[in-house]
Motif scaffolding. Structure first.
Motif, PDB file in Angstrom:
ATOM      1  N   GLN A 122       0.823  -1.204   0.000  1.00 13.95           N
ATOM      2  CA  GLN A 122       0.000   0.000   0.000  1.00 13.95           C
ATOM      3  C   GLN A 122       0.865   1.265   0.000  1.00 13.95           C
ATOM      4  O   GLN A 122       0.541   2.245  -0.670  1.00 13.95           O
ATOM      5  CB  GLN A 122      -0.926  -0.004   1.216  1.00 13.95           C
TER       6      GLN A 122
ATOM      7  N   SER B  86      -1.785  10.256   3.660  1.00 14.04           N
ATOM      8  CA  SER B  86      -1.868   8.792   3.671  1.00 14.04           C
ATOM      9  C   SER B  86      -0.504   8.171   3.917  1.00 14.04           C
ATOM     10  O   SER B  86      -0.380   7.195   4.666  1.00 14.04           O
ATOM     11  CB  SER B  86      -2.438   8.285   2.340  1.00 14.04           C
TER      12      SER B  86
ATOM     13  N   MET C 256       0.505   5.856   6.982  1.00 12.63           N
ATOM     14  CA  MET C 256       0.908   4.493   6.653  1.00 12.63           C
ATOM     15  C   MET C 256       2.256   4.144   7.280  1.00 12.63           C
ATOM     16  O   MET C 256       2.452   3.033   7.786  1.00 12.63           O
ATOM     17  CB  MET C 256       0.979   4.335   5.135  1.00 12.63           C
TER      18      MET C 256
ATOM     19  N   CYS D 242      -7.161  -4.040   6.637  1.00 11.13           N
ATOM     20  CA  CYS D 242      -8.048  -3.315   5.714  1.00 11.13           C
ATOM     21  C   CYS D 242      -8.627  -2.063   6.388  1.00 11.13           C
ATOM     22  O   CYS D 242      -8.780  -1.016   5.745  1.00 11.13           O
ATOM     23  CB  CYS D 242      -9.170  -4.233   5.243  1.00 11.13           C
TER      24      CYS D 242
ATOM     25  N   ILE E 279      -5.903   0.622   6.328  1.00 12.95           N
ATOM     26  CA  ILE E 279      -5.790   1.240   5.009  1.00 12.95           C
ATOM     27  C   ILE E 279      -6.951   2.210   4.779  1.00 12.95           C
ATOM     28  O   ILE E 279      -6.752   3.349   4.317  1.00 12.95           O
ATOM     29  CB  ILE E 279      -5.780   0.166   3.904  1.00 12.95           C
TER      30      ILE E 279
ATOM     31  N   TRP F 273      -6.660   6.393   4.225  1.00  9.88           N
ATOM     32  CA  TRP F 273      -7.139   7.073   3.017  1.00  9.88           C
ATOM     33  C   TRP F 273      -8.287   8.030   3.320  1.00  9.88           C
ATOM     34  O   TRP F 273      -8.297   9.172   2.833  1.00  9.88           O
ATOM     35  CB  TRP F 273      -7.586   6.039   1.983  1.00  9.88           C
TER      36      TRP F 273
END
Length: 306
Positions: free
Chosen positions: A65, A110, A114, A142, A145, A149
């Motif tokens: 990602q 992001s 991350m 998930c 992530i 975002w």
């Protein structure tokens, strides 16, 4: 309405890295090469992670990602920047500038989140190994992530909607190589000091908190590794943590220096150099730091190459 129509109907002009166009052909070549290296490195890493089941773990899922974000991140600024090296106009439309600024803020936020989540993953894997399958399940990954975002895109949208409804005046010359919120504020015809407090708060939440989390996670990881008493394991942990921290520090320190200062203290020349670090250098370095120093990734690469 008259001011708003005037603001939306006028293009911006991007000065670029150098105001007087020195070494445009040379810079175009260098920037294009860096862009190609970043794309090849990140695409290769994503491909390897998706290809081999050995790499189907939470750590590599988050890493894939990060590579996707880096590819989009560098693609937001470099193509327009490279095109302007060979162009005489160097203009960007009002809408194009708004979209570029929105994408850059979203992807930058992001990436900041991350990197923080990736350090949390390493902390759980080393310091809480028995709980790792539960704390870093596919569902939680998930969710991580999605939260990265969504939170960064919502924050970016709020900033863009506010900034681009302000009255811009003067020559509309942006002393930067892309549309970035701090570089646009000097063009606004009204006092923006109150809004700069909101930018500072966003920077502290999205940039400083993940950076502090990374420092705390790696500090705890090193303490646990040194308590194990394995000389080889200690050297590997120090080497891995130091390389990750170096790249993360480059990203966080440079972005914090841009987004936590009022525009009156900004220097356009320094801002452009700093922006090169977090918008171009880190997307180039990330895939190599996180893959070349990783035996599993290199093993998969060697097998795929025969």
């Amino acid at each position: 309405m008259e001011i708003g129509n005037h603001s939306c109907g006028t293009d911006f002009t991007l000065v670029g890295l150098f105001q007087y166009g020195h070494m445009d052909t040379f810079l175009f070549t260098v920037i294009t090469l860096l862009f190609a290296v970043a794309l090849i490195g990140n695409i290769t890493l994503v491909h390897l992670i998706s290809l081999d089941r050995i790499l189907h773990t939470p750590m590599y899922f988050l890493l894939s990602q990060l590579s996707i974000i880096d590819m989009m991140y560098i693609s937001t600024t470099v193509p327009k920047m490279a095109a302007n090296f060979l162009s005489d106009t160097k203009t960007i439309s009002f809408l194009g500038c708004a979209i570029q600024a929105f994408m850059f803020l979203t992807l930058g936020g992001s990436e900041a989140l991350m990197l923080g989540f990736m350090s949390y993953d390493r902390y759980i894997a080393i310091c809480q190994p028995l709980h790792y399958p539960v704390l870093m399940s596919r569902k939680i990954c998930c969710s991580i992530i999605t939260s990265a975002w969504s939170s960064s895109s919502i924050t970016a949208l709020i900033h863009i909607l506010y900034v681009f409804q302000l009255p811009f005046c003067g020559s509309r010359i942006v002393n930067h190589f892309f549309c970035e919120v701090p570089s646009l504020l000097p063009l606004v015809c009204e006092d923006t000091s109150q809004y700069e407090h909101a930018v500072l708060l966003s920077g502290l939440v999205i940039l400083l908190l993940p950076f502090l989390a990374i420092l705390a996670s790696y500090a705890r990881v090193l303490v646990v590794v040194f308590q194990m008493g394995s000389g080889k394991g200690q050297s590997r942990a120090v080497s891995s943590c130091s390389s990750h921290l170096t790249v993360a520090s480059l990203f966080y320190i440079t972005t914090l220096s841009t987004y936590t200062q009022p525009h009156t203290l900004h220097s356009p020349g320094r801002d452009k150099v700093v922006a090169v670090v977090y918008s171009i250098v880190t997307p180039v370095l990330n895939p190599f730091i996180y893959s070349l120093r990783n035996k599993e990734v290199m093993g998969v690469l060697k097998r795929q190459m025969g």
